[in-house]
Enzyme design. Sequence first.
Site, PDB file in Angstrom:
ATOM      1  N   HIS A  56       6.160  -5.912   7.254  1.00  0.00           N
ATOM      2  CA  HIS A  56       4.775  -5.410   7.276  1.00  0.00           C
ATOM      3  C   HIS A  56       4.724  -4.067   6.548  1.00  0.00           C
ATOM      4  CE1 HIS A  56       0.736  -5.289   9.457  1.00  0.00           C
ATOM      5  NE2 HIS A  56       0.789  -4.153   8.778  1.00  0.00           N
ATOM      6  N   HIS A  58       2.330  -1.817   3.471  1.00  0.00           N
ATOM      7  CA  HIS A  58       1.149  -1.748   2.588  1.00  0.00           C
ATOM      8  C   HIS A  58       1.543  -1.030   1.304  1.00  0.00           C
ATOM      9  CE1 HIS A  58      -1.883  -3.114   5.581  1.00  0.00           C
ATOM     10  NE2 HIS A  58      -0.956  -2.693   6.421  1.00  0.00           N
ATOM     11  N   GLN A 152      -8.894  -6.318   3.908  1.00  0.00           N
ATOM     12  CA  GLN A 152      -8.995  -5.045   4.652  1.00  0.00           C
ATOM     13  C   GLN A 152     -10.379  -4.820   5.273  1.00  0.00           C
ATOM     14  OE1 GLN A 152      -6.662  -1.736   4.552  1.00  0.00           O
ATOM     15  NE2 GLN A 152      -7.950  -1.769   6.348  1.00  0.00           N
ATOM     16  N   HIS A 210      -3.477  -9.010  10.714  1.00  0.00           N
ATOM     17  CA  HIS A 210      -3.608  -7.767  11.482  1.00  0.00           C
ATOM     18  C   HIS A 210      -4.450  -8.119  12.707  1.00  0.00           C
ATOM     19  CE1 HIS A 210      -2.208  -5.733   7.919  1.00  0.00           C
ATOM     20  NE2 HIS A 210      -2.343  -4.533   8.478  1.00  0.00           N
ATOM     21  N   GLU A 213      -5.652  -4.338  16.382  1.00  0.00           N
ATOM     22  CA  GLU A 213      -5.106  -2.992  16.156  1.00  0.00           C
ATOM     23  C   GLU A 213      -6.153  -1.976  16.597  1.00  0.00           C
ATOM     24  OE1 GLU A 213      -4.168  -1.868  12.135  1.00  0.00           O
ATOM     25  OE2 GLU A 213      -2.994  -0.136  12.782  1.00  0.00           O
ATOM     26  N   ASP A 309       5.066  -0.467   7.768  1.00  0.00           N
ATOM     27  CA  ASP A 309       3.613  -0.347   7.662  1.00  0.00           C
ATOM     28  C   ASP A 309       3.194   0.594   6.528  1.00  0.00           C
ATOM     29  OD1 ASP A 309       0.987  -0.903   8.206  1.00  0.00           O
ATOM     30  OD2 ASP A 309       0.899   0.104  10.127  1.00  0.00           O
TER      31      ASP A 309
HETATM   32 FE   FE2 Z   1      -0.916  -2.798   8.618  1.00  0.00          FE
END
Ligand code: FE2
Length: 425
Positions: A56, A58, A152, A210, A213, A309
């Site tokens: 995971h 980005h 996103q 995701h 979160e 992340d």
């Molecule tokens: Fe993430």
Amino acid sequence: MDLIVRNARLADGDELVDLAVRAGTFAEIGPRLKLSAQTEIDAGGNLVCPPFIDPHLHLDAALTAGIPRYNISGSHPEGIQVWCEYKKAYPQFEDFKDRARRAVEWEVAQGTLYIRTHIDICDPSLTALKYMLELREEMSDIVDIQIVAFPQDGILSYPKAPELMREALMLGADLVGGIPHCEWTREDGVESVGVVYALAEEFDRMIDVHCDETDDDHSRFLEVLASQAIKRGFQNRVSAGHTTAMHSYNNAYAFKLQGLLGKAGVNIIANPFDNTVLQARFDTYPKRRGITRVKELLAAGINVSLGHDSIMDPWYPLGKGDMLAAAQLAIHVCHMSGFDEMQQMFDTITVNSAKTFGINDSYGIVPGRRADLVILDARSVLDALRLCPARLTVVKAGRVVAETQPSQSRIQYGAESKVVDYRKD
Ligand code: FE2
């Protein structure tokens, strides 16, 4: 043989062994092998483990911290604001490849040979995704990268997101992403999970969403994701990242959910760096730790792995791509400091992540499997987690892809000096 690594200390063995590699795979493993090879490396009794896996990350935002400005409050909403400002400053992601390449190099140099990256597809021209597809090819000699088509801004809340997801998958994205807790309504969140599965069925892809979160204990999309995995025959092909709301669920509901996750074979990916700083921002005291129930999930037999992340982005300004550091932090915030528990946390960045990544049949220091390994400047798993030491040599498919010289400290006693050895046998 092409390569022999001598005097390797494997995680589960007291006796030192030699690892012989031919044609990119482990050929023989045993003490004092009477074989020769083109290249011999002496591990010197140090720990040799399979490579780390980061499931995971980005990469589209990696190394943007400070561009055009730093996140002053450190909060999630300001992170989003700074990300918008970045996109205004670099509308064509002109610096994307340089940043992402550097972040990947950092991870590889520290023993991570598999990376799953979420790339935002909420962009009509899919610029970052196209760059990432190129980079995946350009770096394939040193790392295996999976790309998640990641919406996103939401699948139902962003115009034409399902079409952009489909286009990203057609271009070569590997997995279907989602973000149900960020859709405008609960109903939209549930519907977005349906879109995720429909795309995964259409393209025959794994899913990595995701999920939940947030600190909101009413955010319960993980149950939707898991129940759909069972109903649609996606057991063991679905991952859920973050799941931080689970931190705040009541225990009775969390217990029920764990049973469902087990049945569905959903992989949970916790992200200790970001979530320990981003969650609980509305709390006064006590402040929640902001990470999912790693200890309880592992005890329930759920496959849990850790992700890095962010690496220096608007949401998390620190980090250098070190999966051992992620495990070290998780040991602290998840109360996993019991002796056996620390060994379990090493699994969350190695074998558990291999299952998440879908490579558990080809992963590991076992004859016949791909010859990937890391030699650490440490004698044991415990010391690796304690020291986050230099990854002396990183080997992918029998080829050395990274080397690191360990730093050295010296203590001066009058005229005499002594080298400090932080390792413990
Ligand atoms: Fe993430």
